[in-house]
Motif scaffolding. Structure first.
Motif, PDB file in Angstrom:
ATOM      1  N   VAL A  76      -6.976  11.644  -1.605  1.00 39.61           N
ATOM      2  CA  VAL A  76      -7.350  10.279  -2.026  1.00 39.61           C
ATOM      3  C   VAL A  76      -6.176  10.380  -0.893  1.00 39.61           C
ATOM      4  O   VAL A  76      -5.203  10.835  -0.296  1.00 39.61           O
ATOM      5  CB  VAL A  76      -6.197   9.583  -2.753  1.00 39.61           C
ATOM      6  CG1 VAL A  76      -5.669   8.334  -2.525  1.00 39.61           C
ATOM      7  CG2 VAL A  76      -7.621   9.901  -4.142  1.00 39.61           C
ATOM      8  N   SER A  77      -6.157   9.195  -0.113  1.00 40.52           N
ATOM      9  CA  SER A  77      -5.143   8.686   1.024  1.00 40.52           C
ATOM     10  C   SER A  77      -3.952   7.888   1.105  1.00 40.52           C
ATOM     11  O   SER A  77      -2.939   7.653   1.887  1.00 40.52           O
ATOM     12  CB  SER A  77      -6.122   8.743   2.753  1.00 40.52           C
ATOM     13  OG  SER A  77      -6.779   7.829   2.775  1.00 40.52           O
ATOM     14  N   GLY A  78      -3.946   7.086   0.085  1.00 43.12           N
ATOM     15  CA  GLY A  78      -3.970   5.695   0.007  1.00 43.12           C
ATOM     16  C   GLY A  78      -4.673   5.223  -1.337  1.00 43.12           C
ATOM     17  O   GLY A  78      -4.593   5.918  -1.839  1.00 43.12           O
ATOM     18  N   LEU A  79      -3.069   4.222  -1.751  1.00 47.90           N
ATOM     19  CA  LEU A  79      -3.406   3.762  -2.823  1.00 47.90           C
ATOM     20  C   LEU A  79      -3.216   2.228  -2.845  1.00 47.90           C
ATOM     21  O   LEU A  79      -1.930   2.056  -2.316  1.00 47.90           O
ATOM     22  CB  LEU A  79      -2.367   4.398  -4.078  1.00 47.90           C
ATOM     23  CG  LEU A  79      -2.493   5.516  -4.265  1.00 47.90           C
ATOM     24  CD1 LEU A  79      -1.851   5.789  -5.510  1.00 47.90           C
ATOM     25  CD2 LEU A  79      -3.772   6.462  -4.690  1.00 47.90           C
ATOM     26  N   ARG A  80      -3.703   1.208  -2.613  1.00 45.39           N
ATOM     27  CA  ARG A  80      -3.940   0.049  -3.217  1.00 45.39           C
ATOM     28  C   ARG A  80      -3.054  -0.857  -4.571  1.00 45.39           C
ATOM     29  O   ARG A  80      -3.939   0.069  -5.832  1.00 45.39           O
ATOM     30  CB  ARG A  80      -4.548  -1.137  -3.158  1.00 45.39           C
ATOM     31  CG  ARG A  80      -4.287  -2.109  -3.750  1.00 45.39           C
ATOM     32  CD  ARG A  80      -3.865  -3.138  -2.133  1.00 45.39           C
ATOM     33  NE  ARG A  80      -4.919  -3.053  -0.964  1.00 45.39           N
ATOM     34  CZ  ARG A  80      -4.318  -3.714   0.287  1.00 45.39           C
ATOM     35  NH1 ARG A  80      -3.198  -5.215   0.144  1.00 45.39           N
ATOM     36  NH2 ARG A  80      -5.315  -3.709   0.965  1.00 45.39           N
ATOM     37  N   ILE A 131       0.883  -1.368  -0.063  1.00 42.82           N
ATOM     38  CA  ILE A 131      -0.168  -0.264  -0.066  1.00 42.82           C
ATOM     39  C   ILE A 131       0.962   0.966   0.232  1.00 42.82           C
ATOM     40  O   ILE A 131       2.001   1.553   0.672  1.00 42.82           O
ATOM     41  CB  ILE A 131      -1.115   0.281   1.438  1.00 42.82           C
ATOM     42  CG1 ILE A 131      -1.644  -0.944   1.063  1.00 42.82           C
ATOM     43  CG2 ILE A 131      -1.300   1.804   1.676  1.00 42.82           C
ATOM     44  CD1 ILE A 131      -2.971  -1.344   1.923  1.00 42.82           C
ATOM     45  N   GLN A 132       0.600   1.937  -1.035  1.00 36.49           N
ATOM     46  CA  GLN A 132       1.009   3.557  -0.521  1.00 36.49           C
ATOM     47  C   GLN A 132       0.368   4.521  -0.317  1.00 36.49           C
ATOM     48  O   GLN A 132      -1.125   4.279   0.026  1.00 36.49           O
ATOM     49  CB  GLN A 132       1.323   3.864  -2.049  1.00 36.49           C
ATOM     50  CG  GLN A 132       1.966   5.240  -2.133  1.00 36.49           C
ATOM     51  CD  GLN A 132       2.072   5.537  -3.630  1.00 36.49           C
ATOM     52  OE1 GLN A 132       2.101   5.046  -4.319  1.00 36.49           O
ATOM     53  NE2 GLN A 132       2.293   7.117  -3.748  1.00 36.49           N
ATOM     54  N   THR A 133       0.817   5.455   1.030  1.00 32.49           N
ATOM     55  CA  THR A 133       0.340   5.790   1.525  1.00 32.49           C
ATOM     56  C   THR A 133       0.743   7.993   1.184  1.00 32.49           C
ATOM     57  O   THR A 133       1.782   7.667   0.784  1.00 32.49           O
ATOM     58  CB  THR A 133       0.076   5.920   3.237  1.00 32.49           C
ATOM     59  OG1 THR A 133       1.467   6.439   3.544  1.00 32.49           O
ATOM     60  CG2 THR A 133       0.183   4.759   3.525  1.00 32.49           C
ATOM     61  N   ILE A 134      -0.258   8.522   0.862  1.00 31.71           N
ATOM     62  CA  ILE A 134       0.037   9.848   0.785  1.00 31.71           C
ATOM     63  C   ILE A 134       0.225  10.799   2.199  1.00 31.71           C
ATOM     64  O   ILE A 134      -0.308  10.985   2.859  1.00 31.71           O
ATOM     65  CB  ILE A 134      -0.793  10.850  -0.023  1.00 31.71           C
ATOM     66  CG1 ILE A 134      -1.880   9.226  -1.180  1.00 31.71           C
ATOM     67  CG2 ILE A 134      -0.820  11.957  -0.051  1.00 31.71           C
ATOM     68  CD1 ILE A 134      -0.338   9.003  -2.171  1.00 31.71           C
ATOM     69  N   GLY A 135       1.536  11.252   2.013  1.00 32.47           N
ATOM     70  CA  GLY A 135       1.663  11.390   3.709  1.00 32.47           C
ATOM     71  C   GLY A 135       1.778  10.508   4.622  1.00 32.47           C
ATOM     72  O   GLY A 135       1.152   9.097   4.317  1.00 32.47           O
TER      73      GLY A 135
END
Length: 426
Positions: free
Chosen positions: A374-378, A30-34
Motif C-alpha cells: 500500500v502506497s497511500g491511504l484515503r 491523503i496519507q502516503t507511505i513514505g
C-alpha cells in the motif's frame, strides 16, 4: 490546485491520526507511505507523508524528513506540520528535536511550537508538564515503553536536551486568553532568543486558539491536536471551502480481522475485550525464535473462521512478558520477529478475502502496509479520536477497495475492536 498543508509524521499510525483530524476539520486528506512517487489528485487539500523515523538513528530520521519536506515544498504546500506522538516519546537524543531543528533550518525559519497535547484522549500540557489522564507522563505506562521509555514529564527539559536552540514556554495563563495573547507571547520568546515554544493545552478550545496563533507559521510541530485549529486559517484566507465533505470512502466488503502488535495498556484492554467475544490467535515470539512457522499456523487457524465474525491475531502482551522476551532475544530482534510475522499474516489474510482490517501499533502498522504494497491511504470517518477508517491506495488495494484502520497503541476505547466495523459502508 496547490496543496495547502504538508505534513511529515514520524510513524504510520501517527500519520493516520493527524490525517483523521484534518478530515474531521474539513480538509480532504491523503496519507502516503513514505515520500510519494505517484501524482496526487486535484481533490486533495492536505498530504501526510508517513515515515518510520521515530526510533531510527537521528541522522537517518533527519535525512528522511528533509526528503519529505522537499517533496511537499515542490507540491506547493503553504505550511509544514511535523507530527509526533501525543506522548512526545523519543530517546534522550531525539528524534523530535533534531528533526524539528533540521526542518526549521531548511525552511529558513527561526521559531516554532512544540505541542503534543490531545485532550480528548487524555493528553494535556500544564505548566509545560505532559499529563496522561490524571497522572504525569512519567507515571504512565509510557515509562515502560520498550523503545522510547518516557521518564520525564517536563517537556521543556525533554526538548531542550535534544536541540541546540533555546526552548521557552507558553503557559496556560496565556493560552486561555486566546490567539492574540499567544502570538504576543511568541514574540516575547523570540526576542528572548527562543526557537521553540512548548505550549500548554488542556482543552480543545486551547488547541483552536493555538492553531489560530500559528497562521502563517512556516513550521508547526505538534501531536495531532493542533491540527484542529489550522483548517480555519485557510478558510479565512479564502483557500478552503466551508462545509466541505472530506471523509467519504468507497464501500468495502470482505471478511474482517484485527492484527495487534502493540503492547500499550490501552491495546491490552482492547485485546482482552475482543478475546471474550471473537476467535483469537496468539503469536508467541519464543516460538518465532525457535524457527516455527507461526504465520502459517495462524493462517491455517483463520481459514475456516473468516467471514463469520471478526477474528483477532495478536502479539500484545503485558510489560513483564515483553521484558522477558527482550531479555532473551534482544529488543530489536524480538520486535523484528513479531513485526515480520504479523506482516506475513496480514498478506495471507487479505489473499484469503479479508477486506476490512484493523492494525494496532505504529511499528506493526508500518510493517503491514509495506507488506501489502500500500502506497497511500484515503482518509475516511473517525472511529475514535485519532483513529479513522481509510482505504488503501496501490498494492493489494488496486483491484478492490481495502479498508484499513491503523491504530496507535495508546488510542481507542476498550471496545474499539468490536465497534469499529459499524463506521464502514457495507
Amino acid at each position: 490546485m496547490a496543496l495547502l498543508l504538508g505534513c511529515i509524521a514520524d510513524d504510520f499510525t501517527g500519520g493516520t491520526d493527524l490525517a483523521g483530524m484534518l478530515v474531521k476539520a474539513g480538509m480532504r486528506t491523503i496519507q502516503t507511505i513514505g515520500v510519494p512517487t505517484w501524482p496526487i489528485g486535484d481533490d486533495v487539500d492536505a498530504v501526510v507523508v508517513a515515515l518510520k523515523s521515530r526510533t531510527t538513528p537521528a541522522a537517518e530520521a533527519v535525512e528522511e524528513s528533509l526528503a519529505a519536506l522537499k517533496w511537499l515544498q515542490g507540491a506547493g504546500c503553504r505550511q509544514i506540520y511535523f507530527k509526533y506522538c501525543s506522548t512526545f516519546d523519543s530517546t534522550a537524543k531525539g528524534n523530535i528535536g533534531p528533526v524539528a531543528e533540521a526542518l526549521l533550518a531548511a525552511l529558513g525559519s527561526d521559531f516554532t511550537i512544540a505541542c503534543p497535547a490531545f485532550p480528548v484522549n487524555g493528553r494535556t500540557i500544564y505548566k509545560g508538564h505532559l499529563f496522561v489522564g490524571d497522572g504525569l507522563l512519567s507515571e504512565s505506562g509510557m515509562r515502560h515503553h520498550p523503545l522510547t521509555p518516557m521518564t520525564e514529564s517536563n517537556l521543556v527539559k525533554v526538548l531542550q536536551a535534544q536541540v541546540q536552540g533555546k526552548v521557552g514556554l507558553v503557559d496556560t495563563a496565556v493560552v486561555s486568553r486566546g490567539a492574540e495573547a499567544i502570538v504576543a507571547r511568541f514574540a516575547q520568546l523570540k526576542a528572548d532568543g527562543c526557537r521553540f515554544a512548548v505550549t500548554d493545552a488542556i482543552s480543545n478550545a486551547d488547541l483552536l486558539a493555538i492553531g489560530a496563533a500559528c497562521a502563517g507559521m512556516p513550521l508547526v510541530t505538534a501531536g495531532s491536536g493542533v491540527a484542529l485549529g489550522l483548517p480555519q486559517n485557510f478558510r479565512k484566507a479564502g483557500l478552503l471551502a466551508e462545509g466541505q465533505v472530506a471523509d467519504a470512502l468507497p464501500a468495502t466488503g470482505g471478511a474482517r480481522a484485527v492484527i495487534s502488535g502493540s503492547c500499550s495498556v490501552a491495546t491490552q484492554g482492547q485485546v482482552a475485550a475482543m478475546r471474550e467475544k471473537c476467535p483469537a490467535f496468539n503469536v508467541d515470539p519464543f516460538e518465532l525464535a525457535q524457527g516455527k512457522d507461526v504465520a502459517a499456523a495462524a493462517l491455517a487457524w483463520a481459514a475456516d473462521k473468516l467471514g463469520c465474525e471478526p477474528i483477532l491475531i495478536y502479539a500484545t502482551a503485558a510489560p513483564e512478558a515483553v521484558k522477558a522476551v527482550q531479555a532473551q532475544l534482544g529488543s530489536e530482534a524480538a520486535g523484528s520477529l513479531v513485526e515480520d510475522c504479523l506482516a506475513k499474516i496480514a498478506q495471507g489474510l487479505v489473499a484469503k478475502g479479508v477486506g476490512q482490517l484493523i492494525v494496532a501499533g505504529g511499528e506493526t502498522s508500518g510493517a503491514v502496509v509495506k507488506a501489502l504494497g500500500v502506497s497511500g491511504l484515503r482518509i475516511g470517518p473517525e472511529i475514535d479520536p485519532g483513529v479513522p477508517w481509510t482505504t488503501g491506495i496501490g498494492g493489494e488495494a488496486r483491484e478492490k477497495p481495502l479498508a484499513l484502520a491503523l491504530k496507535s497503541g495508546n488510542f481507542g476505547t476498550p471496545d474499539f475492536f468490536l465497534k469499529a466495523w459499524s463506521k464502514l459502508s457495507a
